[in-house]
Design a protein around this motif. Structure first.
Motif, PDB file in Angstrom:
ATOM      1  N   ASP A  33       0.958  -1.170   0.089  1.00 34.10           N
ATOM      2  CA  ASP A  33      -0.031   0.175  -0.061  1.00 34.10           C
ATOM      3  C   ASP A  33       0.872   1.214  -0.073  1.00 34.10           C
ATOM      4  O   ASP A  33       0.573   2.250  -0.655  1.00 34.10           O
ATOM      5  CB  ASP A  33      -1.054   0.191   1.048  1.00 34.10           C
ATOM      6  CG  ASP A  33      -0.230  -0.102   2.621  1.00 34.10           C
ATOM      7  OD1 ASP A  33       1.060  -0.767   2.414  1.00 34.10           O
ATOM      8  OD2 ASP A  33      -0.831   0.073   3.608  1.00 34.10           O
ATOM      9  N   LEU A  43      -0.924   4.541  -1.746  1.00 34.76           N
ATOM     10  CA  LEU A  43      -2.182   4.723  -1.218  1.00 34.76           C
ATOM     11  C   LEU A  43      -2.466   5.387   0.124  1.00 34.76           C
ATOM     12  O   LEU A  43      -1.529   5.483   0.825  1.00 34.76           O
ATOM     13  CB  LEU A  43      -2.810   3.344  -1.103  1.00 34.76           C
ATOM     14  CG  LEU A  43      -2.944   2.362  -2.450  1.00 34.76           C
ATOM     15  CD1 LEU A  43      -3.393   1.001  -2.086  1.00 34.76           C
ATOM     16  CD2 LEU A  43      -3.844   2.979  -3.213  1.00 34.76           C
ATOM     17  N   PRO A  97      -3.227   6.188   3.922  1.00 34.72           N
ATOM     18  CA  PRO A  97      -3.537   5.298   4.974  1.00 34.72           C
ATOM     19  C   PRO A  97      -4.982   5.224   5.282  1.00 34.72           C
ATOM     20  O   PRO A  97      -5.950   6.165   5.078  1.00 34.72           O
ATOM     21  CB  PRO A  97      -2.788   6.046   6.365  1.00 34.72           C
ATOM     22  CG  PRO A  97      -2.235   7.485   5.743  1.00 34.72           C
ATOM     23  CD  PRO A  97      -2.570   7.458   4.165  1.00 34.72           C
ATOM     24  N   THR A  98      -5.551   4.192   5.828  1.00 38.71           N
ATOM     25  CA  THR A  98      -6.800   3.940   6.256  1.00 38.71           C
ATOM     26  C   THR A  98      -7.214   4.325   7.228  1.00 38.71           C
ATOM     27  O   THR A  98      -6.473   4.738   8.222  1.00 38.71           O
ATOM     28  CB  THR A  98      -7.006   2.255   6.343  1.00 38.71           C
ATOM     29  OG1 THR A  98      -8.458   1.960   6.526  1.00 38.71           O
ATOM     30  CG2 THR A  98      -5.982   1.723   7.270  1.00 38.71           C
ATOM     31  N   ARG A  99      -8.330   4.964   7.389  1.00 37.64           N
ATOM     32  CA  ARG A  99      -8.929   5.568   8.663  1.00 37.64           C
ATOM     33  C   ARG A  99      -9.964   4.440   9.372  1.00 37.64           C
ATOM     34  O   ARG A  99     -10.862   4.816  10.149  1.00 37.64           O
ATOM     35  CB  ARG A  99      -9.811   6.754   8.268  1.00 37.64           C
ATOM     36  CG  ARG A  99      -9.069   7.727   7.422  1.00 37.64           C
ATOM     37  CD  ARG A  99      -9.964   8.956   7.326  1.00 37.64           C
ATOM     38  NE  ARG A  99     -10.931   8.513   6.386  1.00 37.64           N
ATOM     39  CZ  ARG A  99     -10.989   8.734   5.200  1.00 37.64           C
ATOM     40  NH1 ARG A  99      -9.940   9.410   4.641  1.00 37.64           N
ATOM     41  NH2 ARG A  99     -11.961   8.546   4.501  1.00 37.64           N
ATOM     42  N   ILE A 100      -9.773   3.206   9.134  1.00 35.00           N
ATOM     43  CA  ILE A 100     -10.743   2.048   9.689  1.00 35.00           C
ATOM     44  C   ILE A 100     -10.505   2.040  11.293  1.00 35.00           C
ATOM     45  O   ILE A 100     -11.357   1.600  12.122  1.00 35.00           O
ATOM     46  CB  ILE A 100     -10.638   0.880   8.783  1.00 35.00           C
ATOM     47  CG1 ILE A 100     -11.966  -0.245   8.815  1.00 35.00           C
ATOM     48  CG2 ILE A 100      -9.211   0.258   9.204  1.00 35.00           C
ATOM     49  CD1 ILE A 100     -12.097  -0.728   7.781  1.00 35.00           C
ATOM     50  N   THR A 104     -12.571   4.376  12.978  1.00 37.69           N
ATOM     51  CA  THR A 104     -14.200   3.769  13.125  1.00 37.69           C
ATOM     52  C   THR A 104     -14.288   2.911  14.224  1.00 37.69           C
ATOM     53  O   THR A 104     -15.305   2.611  14.909  1.00 37.69           O
ATOM     54  CB  THR A 104     -14.586   3.240  11.808  1.00 37.69           C
ATOM     55  OG1 THR A 104     -13.610   2.310  11.203  1.00 37.69           O
ATOM     56  CG2 THR A 104     -14.866   4.294  10.682  1.00 37.69           C
ATOM     57  N   PHE A 148     -16.310  -2.916   6.740  1.00 36.00           N
ATOM     58  CA  PHE A 148     -15.354  -3.410   5.618  1.00 36.00           C
ATOM     59  C   PHE A 148     -16.246  -3.867   4.499  1.00 36.00           C
ATOM     60  O   PHE A 148     -15.821  -3.700   3.307  1.00 36.00           O
ATOM     61  CB  PHE A 148     -14.587  -4.664   6.343  1.00 36.00           C
ATOM     62  CG  PHE A 148     -13.814  -5.289   5.387  1.00 36.00           C
ATOM     63  CD1 PHE A 148     -12.846  -4.719   4.782  1.00 36.00           C
ATOM     64  CD2 PHE A 148     -14.233  -6.448   4.796  1.00 36.00           C
ATOM     65  CE1 PHE A 148     -11.963  -5.325   3.780  1.00 36.00           C
ATOM     66  CE2 PHE A 148     -13.622  -7.160   3.725  1.00 36.00           C
ATOM     67  CZ  PHE A 148     -12.269  -6.687   3.442  1.00 36.00           C
ATOM     68  N   ARG A 198     -17.579  -0.902   2.594  1.00 35.06           N
ATOM     69  CA  ARG A 198     -16.533   0.152   1.795  1.00 35.06           C
ATOM     70  C   ARG A 198     -16.062  -0.711   0.654  1.00 35.06           C
ATOM     71  O   ARG A 198     -15.517  -0.059  -0.121  1.00 35.06           O
ATOM     72  CB  ARG A 198     -15.727   0.381   3.146  1.00 35.06           C
ATOM     73  CG  ARG A 198     -14.374   1.114   2.822  1.00 35.06           C
ATOM     74  CD  ARG A 198     -15.361   2.453   2.422  1.00 35.06           C
ATOM     75  NE  ARG A 198     -14.109   3.564   2.240  1.00 35.06           N
ATOM     76  CZ  ARG A 198     -13.855   4.051   1.050  1.00 35.06           C
ATOM     77  NH1 ARG A 198     -14.894   3.895  -0.166  1.00 35.06           N
ATOM     78  NH2 ARG A 198     -12.888   4.925   0.677  1.00 35.06           N
ATOM     79  N   SER A 199     -15.763  -1.996   0.821  1.00 40.37           N
ATOM     80  CA  SER A 199     -15.234  -2.728  -0.345  1.00 40.37           C
ATOM     81  C   SER A 199     -16.120  -3.313  -1.267  1.00 40.37           C
ATOM     82  O   SER A 199     -15.737  -3.971  -2.243  1.00 40.37           O
ATOM     83  CB  SER A 199     -14.376  -3.931   0.259  1.00 40.37           C
ATOM     84  OG  SER A 199     -15.201  -4.794   0.894  1.00 40.37           O
TER      85      SER A 199
END
Length: 178
Positions: free
Chosen positions: A44, A49, A51-54, A57, A120, A123-124
């Motif tokens: 990633d 890409l 960074p994820t904000r997951i 959440t 998840f 979102r995906s």
């Protein structure tokens, strides 16, 4: 029309794929997607890409679970149906909070875990009975596929990908690819 075409470069080793991604990005080409049979650490970041904000959440979902548990136990055990359990009367929530800690922990984890799974999938865009979008079935076993959009630079891209160690290079119409 070349704008709707993509190049699929297939690799057989994740280390070669990582160096290929760095080479392709260094040449300012945009990688549409990479399909791998297992997660490749650092891919990633190499692709650039965000960074994820997951994780944020997950924390918020855990807080929701904690609040629900506190409100639920206060209402059930203190307001609605107070009971004298083991000689400990239920006069207030704070007096009984040590007994409620395991329930608070469990509901925090329950809410975070279940809502994260739902997030998840949403979102995906992985709906039940959704058709797979994998362009080459070998990427579920032992091959890695890099998809790059073609913008009139087919020969340059093919030469670059061969230099990076691609074992197979295919030019495919984007509509036929998925």
């Amino acid at each position: 029309m070349e704008a709707s075409k993509v190049i699929h470069a297939i690799y057989t080793d994740d280390d070669i794929l990582m160096s290929a991604v760095k080479s392709v990005k260094a040449q300012k080409h945009h990688i549409e997607e990479i399909y791998t049979p297992f997660p490749v650490h650092g891919l990633d970041k190499a692709m650039g890409l965000a960074p994820t904000r997951i994780a944020i959440t997950a924390f918020l979902y855990g807080l929701v679970g904690l609040v629900v548990s506190v409100v639920m136990m206060d209402y059930i055990m203190i307001e609605d149906w107070p009971q004298d359990i083991g000689g400990k009367p239920s006069f207030s929530y704070l007096e009984n909070m040590p007994a409620f800690v395991p329930i608070m922990f469990e509901l925090t984890v329950f809410f975070a875990a279940h809502l994260m799974v739902i997030t998840f999938y949403l979102r995906s865009r992985m709906w039940p009975f959704k058709k797979a979008e994998n362009p080459d079935p070998r990427t579920t076993d032992d091959h890695f596929l890099m998809e790059i959009a073609v913008h009139g630079n087919t020969d340059e891209l093919e030469n670059l990908l061969k230099e990076t160690g691609a074992v197979e290079i295919n030019i495919i119409d984007k509509e036929d690819a998925h």
